[in-house]
Write an enzyme that holds these catalytic residues in place. Structure first.
Site, PDB file in Angstrom:
ATOM      1  N   THR A 277       1.153  -4.368   4.308  1.00 24.52           N
ATOM      2  CA  THR A 277       0.825  -4.639   5.711  1.00 24.52           C
ATOM      3  C   THR A 277       0.319  -6.060   5.954  1.00 24.52           C
ATOM      4  OG1 THR A 277      -1.450  -3.819   5.433  1.00 24.52           O
ATOM      5  CG2 THR A 277       0.221  -2.215   6.106  1.00 24.52           C
ATOM      6  N   ASP A 278      -0.288  -6.685   4.942  1.00 28.00           N
ATOM      7  CA  ASP A 278      -1.027  -7.919   5.198  1.00 28.00           C
ATOM      8  C   ASP A 278      -0.148  -9.075   5.655  1.00 28.00           C
ATOM      9  OD1 ASP A 278      -3.413  -6.723   4.681  1.00 28.00           O
ATOM     10  OD2 ASP A 278      -3.754  -7.673   2.737  1.00 28.00           O
TER      11      ASP A 278
ATOM     12  N   THR B 158       0.820  -1.216   0.000  1.00 27.75           N
ATOM     13  CA  THR B 158       0.000   0.000   0.000  1.00 27.75           C
ATOM     14  C   THR B 158       0.846   1.253   0.000  1.00 27.75           C
ATOM     15  OG1 THR B 158      -1.808  -1.130   1.142  1.00 27.75           O
ATOM     16  CG2 THR B 158      -1.765   1.264   1.314  1.00 27.75           C
TER      17      THR B 158
ATOM     18  N   SER C 165       1.252  -7.413  -0.783  1.00 28.78           N
ATOM     19  CA  SER C 165       1.884  -8.406   0.098  1.00 28.78           C
ATOM     20  C   SER C 165       0.992  -9.599   0.404  1.00 28.78           C
ATOM     21  CB  SER C 165       2.365  -7.759   1.402  1.00 28.78           C
ATOM     22  OG  SER C 165       1.314  -7.556   2.315  1.00 28.78           O
TER      23      SER C 165
END
Length: 340
Positions: A96-97, A14, A63
């Site tokens: 972030t995931d 992101t 990610s």
């Protein structure tokens, strides 16, 4: 004073995302902007005087789709930088995931003699109030501060040990936590304030053996043993819940799974039908580890796992690892077992 060189590795996410308009913070496309462009607007900031940033676009991926090829390249770059006297520290931009899994992977394998700092964003680069530039600046400040060796995560003004950090919210800017292990430091006006002394220890794999009830140390594969692998061993996470069915385990075993991490309820407890299938899986040589789906605390070592099936039985309680990280630990443990 000579310049401090920081190696900046971009992997997408992101923080490199684009949306159709500046008011859009969801529905964007991740991994659209190069890392050199992300850093371009920050290098004139006074806090970074005397810092030279070498930007390398290692990957460009959302990610959620992180893969072994990227991890292997990331590990190789970090190992090379550890031995390069010109490199002061490493910063990695990431989605972030799956950041918590990448962070654990690097922390488990690197003898981090220099700071390795992962960062991210919850809003795309095109958002009116994108958090990416501040997070990247804070990460560079941590890396350049004379930083502490170790693998760290920086976002929303906080510094966490990568071994313990988790994503705990799908939207808000302050989306990460280490729960009871807490924050290691804060970045305030480009100044790093540490809350704990020293560097995080390299994370062992904290397990309790089913047959003996004693703490055991599962070996972690050496970094050098990974580069010839086309893939890490296949390990899956299954959840125990009301109405759980053992057929999911039976299907995985039939398909050739090497290990299973169980996200148990409460103190890593498991539904009886699921437990029966797991026992059969262990008889066929599948590793089975138990973790808890609870977001705070860790499973208590006194939890009874049942008797060992054989001397080669590998049933254990994962102490201090959430299921996503226990899965990576098991993969590395299986590699080490095969290499040994």
């Amino acid at each position: 004073m000579s310049e401090r060189k920081i190696l900046l590795l971009g992997t997408g996410g992101t923080i490199a995302g684009k949306a159709q308009d500046a008011a859009q913070a969801v529905g964007y496309r991740a991994a659209e902007i190069g890392v050199a462009e992300l850093i371009g607007g920050l290098l004139g900031i006074k806090a970074l005087e005397g810092v030279m940033v070498e930007a390398v676009q290692l990957a460009q991926v959302d990610s959620k789709d992180m893969n072994w090829s990227i991890w292997r390249s990331l590990l190789a770059q970090c190992l090379s930088a550890m031995d390069d006297p010109q490199v002061h520290a490493i910063v990695i931009t990431h989605g972030t995931d799956t950041l918590e899994e990448t962070g654990w992977f690097l922390a488990a394998l690197l003898e981090a003699r220099k700071p390795v700092v992962l960062t991210c964003a919850m809003r795309p680069a095109t958002a009116l109030l994108s958090d990416g530039p501040q997070n990247l600046l804070d990460s560079l400040c941590v890396a350049a501060s004379g930083g502490r060796p170790g693998v760290w995560f920086v976002a929303a003004g906080k510094v966490f040990a990568a071994e313990s950090v988790q994503k705990v919210h799908p939207y808000r800017l302050d989306a990460f936590s280490s729960y009871e292990l807490g924050v290691c430091g804060f970045v305030e006006e480009q100044t790093v304030r540490w809350c704990s002394a020293g560097m995080p220890p390299r994370m062992p794999v904290p397990l309790h053996d089913a047959s003996s009830g004693r703490a055991v140390q599962v070996p972690v594969a050496s970094a050098s043993s990974l580069f010839d692998l086309e893939a890490l061993p296949w390990v899956e996470v299954v959840f125990s819940a009301a109405l759980a069915d053992g057929r999911q385990v039976e299907a995985l075993v039939a398909a050739g799974v090497r290990g299973i991490v169980v996200a148990g309820s409460g103190n890593a407890s498991v539904h009886e039908q699921l437990e029966a299938a797991l026992s059969e899986a262990r008889k066929r040589g599948v590793w089975v580890w138990y973790a808890s789906r609870c977001l705070e605390g860790v499973p208590v070592a006194g939890r009874c796992l049942g008797p060992a099936i054989s001397e080669s039985d590998h049933q254990a309680l994962a102490i201090g690892l959430v299921p996503s990280k226990a899965r990576i630990a098991m993969m590395l443990g299986l590699v080490a077992r095969e290499a040994g």
